[in-house]
Design an enzyme around this catalytic site. Structure first.
Site, short mmCIF file in Angstrom:
data_model
loop_
_atom_site.label_atom_id
_atom_site.label_comp_id
_atom_site.label_asym_id
_atom_site.label_seq_id
_atom_site.Cartn_x
_atom_site.Cartn_y
_atom_site.Cartn_z
N GLU A 204 0.84 -1.07 0.06
CA GLU A 204 -0.04 -0.05 0.09
C GLU A 204 0.77 1.27 0.09
O GLU A 204 1.67 1.66 0.92
CB GLU A 204 -0.89 0.04 1.26
CG GLU A 204 -1.91 -1.18 1.17
CD GLU A 204 -2.96 -1.25 0.05
OE1 GLU A 204 -3.07 -0.04 -0.44
OE2 GLU A 204 -3.53 -2.01 -0.24
N CYS A 238 -1.88 9.18 2.60
CA CYS A 238 -1.54 8.70 1.39
C CYS A 238 -2.58 9.23 0.23
O CYS A 238 -2.16 9.38 -1.37
CB CYS A 238 -1.17 7.40 1.15
SG CYS A 238 -2.83 6.20 1.73
#
Length: 460
Positions: A204, A238
């Site tokens: 991720e 993010c």
């Protein structure tokens, strides 16, 4: 896998679904007892507001726990699939098999949620786990260590604290699965280490997430949602909007709306606001501070090194030029910002927007504020990215029924809800063949069988 993990897994305890559910329920109860301590730890690590911790960390973990406790038993059951006529007579099933021992390496920006969410899924799927939390959030790591010790037996789940050298030592071991959340740069190191043992991974990562606003967008509402997505966790998210692409005719009105919304949310002096976090450490503070040098600051720009504080800052980057070479761009437009700095680029033609976005690697997220159906379809169908939202930001992460993950440089694999359970499960395919009859057509000698086979294969 460590010897302790191997011994525990070989006992077969985690293969029992009720054993998994028992520990997930115990974890839920312990987390509720530690709720205030978790919030306090995050505040001490980088002054994360309690409300943000409750919303973006604690609530998400509780929702994942409730979902997996409720569905673990049914998701773990073998699933019947239609058998092939080639195998007549038979029954075909897919069995959910735990991978074994999972290594979870977590980041600092959401140090509670991004440990617990993958851990919960790994446990629900029947695995054991070793967790490496970030050394940059020591207070949160300390609370996590107490929680893990209270809920899980040694060898079932272990937490290992330490710096990058500890992470490197863990990666040198052989694991059955590795789940990593962090930067693309470190993700490549993890992937390389995993490849030595052919270990499957979920990565991720992140990227330059564009946010496009055209002339049909409701400007005040758009500004409100963009500002929220950018200031949550001081931009250290993010999937935060990394930069704006604004249609030329609405630039001035949007900038005014953004400034108004920032003042409404955090006041005239964001440093005094209890609702605004700090940059995680001095190293990241200096990195972000350097991005502001020689840029046209439209709003914000204030900083305080003693507190690792950087005010929410809007930069005017002028008109985008899709023909400019990537290495000629200012640094703030090259790499993921991961902070409260919002560059604003202006465009005249929608055709230029796609060319600009494709200068970069595939982003983790794309956001579009527009009522233009043609533009929506163009963005959706022609751009590659992990996920996104129309007329909002970040909210794709909040639906556990949507898989969350990147593509290309922004990640590999996905999770959340059932997708998490599937991530940590190997699909073992089995055919149960009957013995009451055995069709002779597949066996040698093959003479005189080819014509029969060709007539039958259209039914396969």
């Amino acid at each position: 896998m460590s010897e302790r993990q191997k011994h525990f897994y070989n006992q077969g305890l985690t293969r029992d679904v009720y054993y998994r559910i028992q520990h997930l329920k115990r974890l839920k109860n312990v987390l509720l007892r530690y709720e205030d301590e978790i919030c306090d730890a995050l505040h001490r690590d980088f002054r994360k507001p309690v409300y943000e911790t409750e919303l973006s960390e604690f609530l998400i973990v509780l929702l994942e726990l409730k979902s997996l406790i409720k569905n673990c038993k049914s998701w773990a059951k073998p699933r019947y699939v239609l058998p092939s006529l080639v195998n007549f007579p038979s029954v075909s099933k897919i069995y959910k098999q735990p991978f074994g021992s999972i290594l979870i390496i977590a980041p600092w920006n959401y140090p509670f949620q991004l440990v617990m969410a993958p851990l919960i899924a790994a446990i629900a799927a029947g695995n054991t786990a070793v967790i490496k939390p970030s050394e940059l959030t020591p207070n949160t790591a300390s609370v996590l260590e107490k929680i893990i010790a209270e809920v899980f037996e040694p060898g079932y789940v272990d937490l290992v604290q330490g710096d990058a050298q500890v992470a490197k030592a863990l990666l040198n071991l052989k694991w059955d699965y590795i789940f990593f959340t962090g930067s693309s740069r470190v993700g490549k190191i993890v992937y390389e280490a995993a490849a030595k043992h052919l270990t499957p991974v979920t990565l991720e990562l992140g990227g330059k997430n564009p946010c496009i606003i055209d002339e049909t967008a409701p400007l005040e509402l758009s500004a409100k949602r963009i500002v929220w997505g950018k200031i949550v966790n001081a931009g250290q998210t993010c999937i935060a909007p990394d930069y704006l692409l604004v249609e030329e005719g609405i630039k001035d009105k949007l900038l005014l709306a953004l400034k108004t919304e920032l003042q409404r949310a955090l006041g005239s002096d964001p440093k005094k606001s209890p609702d605004y976090a700090r940059i995680i450490n001095n190293s990241n503070f200096k990195r972000l501070k350097a991005l502001l040098e020689d840029q046209q600051v439209l709003y914000g720009g204030d900083s305080d090194a003693l507190e690792n504080y950087i005010a929410p800052t809007i930069l005017d980057m002028g008109m985008l030029d899709p023909d400019i070479a990537f290495n000629e761009l200012p640094e703030v437009l090259q790499d993921e910002i991961f902070g409260p700095i919002l560059p604003v680029l202006t465009y005249k033609n929608q055709e230029d927007v796609q060319d600009w976005i494709e200068k970069y690697d595939k982003p983790l997220a794309v956001y579009l504020f527009s009522k233009n159906k043609k533009l929506k379809n163009k963005i959706l169908n022609e751009l590659a990215f992990g996920g996104g939202v129309i007329n909002d930001v970040v909210s794709q992460f909040l639906n556990p029924r949507l898989p969350f993950g990147g593509v290309g440089n922004s990640g590999l694999g996905s999770y959340h809800g059932k997708h998490s359970f599937d991530t940590f499960s190997h699909n073992k395919s089995m055919v149960h063949k009957a013995t009451w009859i055995d069709l002779n057509i597949r066996y040698a000698p093959y003479s005189k069988k080819l014509k029969i086979f060709k007539r039958l294969r259209k039914y396969f």
